[in-house]
Design an enzyme around this catalytic site. Structure first.
Site, PDB file in Angstrom:
ATOM      1  N   ASP A  50      -5.021  -5.902  -7.878  1.00 22.78           N
ATOM      2  CA  ASP A  50      -5.133  -5.189  -6.613  1.00 22.78           C
ATOM      3  C   ASP A  50      -5.286  -3.702  -6.957  1.00 22.78           C
ATOM      4  O   ASP A  50      -5.214  -3.294  -8.121  1.00 22.78           O
ATOM      5  CB  ASP A  50      -3.909  -5.448  -5.733  1.00 22.78           C
ATOM      6  CG  ASP A  50      -4.221  -5.361  -4.241  1.00 22.78           C
ATOM      7  OD1 ASP A  50      -5.250  -4.747  -3.884  1.00 22.78           O
ATOM      8  OD2 ASP A  50      -3.444  -5.894  -3.431  1.00 22.78           O
ATOM      9  N   HIS A  66       0.831  -1.205   0.000  1.00 19.63           N
ATOM     10  CA  HIS A  66       0.000   0.000   0.000  1.00 19.63           C
ATOM     11  C   HIS A  66       0.869   1.259   0.000  1.00 19.63           C
ATOM     12  O   HIS A  66       0.473   2.288  -0.552  1.00 19.63           O
ATOM     13  CB  HIS A  66      -0.924   0.025   1.229  1.00 19.63           C
ATOM     14  CG  HIS A  66      -1.968  -1.045   1.228  1.00 19.63           C
ATOM     15  ND1 HIS A  66      -1.726  -2.322   1.673  1.00 19.63           N
ATOM     16  CD2 HIS A  66      -3.269  -1.017   0.830  1.00 19.63           C
ATOM     17  CE1 HIS A  66      -2.832  -3.038   1.553  1.00 19.63           C
ATOM     18  NE2 HIS A  66      -3.771  -2.276   1.047  1.00 19.63           N
TER      19      HIS A  66
END
EC number: 3.2.1.52
Length: 349
Positions: free
Chosen positions: A252, A181
């Site tokens: 993702d 992330h």
């Protein structure tokens, strides 16, 4: 209008005109919801109804609802324990752990389906090496057999509740410390090392019929210099050809730092789609969503459409009231609710 290859989020607890404009775009095929989209069970059902009313066939609606720290909806929903808790039980009582994992999958699916959600991005198939904080207790175990058994059980529970399973993060995110992330994780192992360990859990669940897989925003430089989610080598040569996977490949989130090496948002989407993803996710950046919708040129293939069509949720209870009137369901809620408490309280009935 057919489903497009992009999954976006929406701003709040009800659709705005900007949300509607975006999700009506022919490139959009799904919506992912977050905690900010949830106020109450009744509000959530109204939101999903309004999303499904925008298009025909209806857009897919998804959420990250794994349990533990990754459970977007809480009030009015059963608190699902982290998957590691089932792994701890498996160490002493494998049969009971499998039963509880299946019940957890059933609860996740039935409650989400009662609120109009098509599927959750679960289960995590990564191995727990004890190093990755972003994976951590989201993983079932560090033992492949435990992961295989528990993930299969959870998948069976999801199926019972009318929901497909999405295994993540192929070919394995558990070995790296960095969080994709906010960083670009690099796994220095060679292909044979990965294939003989982390990838085996994906192989097993593919053999068991898992419907979808999400690749990792991790670079495995001894295999390819691109993150797995943008790598034709990983997605086509390994996942499709070597492992024989015929389900949906979801990228993702393209806004994550681990995707940044590929370029701007349009380049990221194109790279993921060209590598073999059927649908790409872009979250929490409405300006980037507008940029992507304006610039992406992509004709979704019939094969991708057929795969995505299988992600629509199956039969489900009409309401939470109906679920709560089912004694088997309520017994499952009670048993799963005891997981993670002192050993003496475990529901070994």
């Amino acid at each position: 209008m057919t489903l497009g290859p992009i999954m976006l989020d929406v701003v709040g607890t009800e659709l705005t005109q900007e949300d509607i404009r975006r999700i009506r775009h022919p490139l959009v095929g799904g919506v992912i919801l977050f905690a900010r989209n949830f106020e109450s069970p009744a509000q959530l059902k109204a939101l999903t109804d309004s999303i499904h009313a925008v298009r025909q066939p209806p857009l897919l609606i998804a959420v990250d609802h794994e349990g533990g720290r990754v459970q977007r909806f809480r009030e009015g929903f059963t608190r699902i324990p982290p998957m590691r808790e089932f792994g701890k039980i498996w160490d002493e009582h494998p049969r009971k752990a499998r039963q509880l994992a299946e019940e957890a999958g059933w609860i996740i699916a039935a409650e989400l389906r009662a609120h109009g959600i098509d599927f959750s991005f679960t289960p995590v198939l990564d191995m727990d090496y004890g190093e990755s904080q972003v994976i951590g207790d989201r993983a079932f175990h560090g033992d492949r057999q435990a992961i295989n058994e528990l993930a299969f059980s959870l998948m069976q529970g999801l199926k019972r509740g009318g929901m497909a399973a999405v295994g993540k993060h192929f070919p394995g995110h558990g070995y790296v410390v960095a969080d994709s992330h906010v960083a670009i994780p690099v796994d220095e192992r060679d292909f044979d090392q990965i294939a003989s360990t982390d990838m085996q859990t994906f192989r097993q669940l593919i053999d068991d019929g898992i419907q979808a897989i999400m690749p990792a925003h991790v670079i495995y430089p001894k295999v390819d210099n691109k993150p797995a989610g943008f790598s034709e080598r990983w997605l086509q040569k390994v996942l499709r050809q070597r492992l024989g996977f015929n389900g949906v490949i979801f990228s993702d989130d393209l806004s994550m730092e681990g995707a940044g090496v590929v370029g701007d948002v349009t380049q990221r989407a194109l790279a993921a789609l060209n590598a073999g993803c059927d649908m790409v996710l872009l979250c929490n950046q409405p300006d980037k969503a507008d940029e992507l919708l304006a610039n992406l040129k992509w004709d979704i293939q019939a094969q991708s459409l057929a795969r995505l069509a299988r992600m629509h949720g199956g039969r489900h209870p009409s309401s939470m009231v109906a679920l709560h009137e089912d004694p088997d369901f309520m017994h499952a809620v009670h048993r799963v609710g005891q997981v993670g408490k002192a050993d003496g309280d475990l529901p070994f009935a």
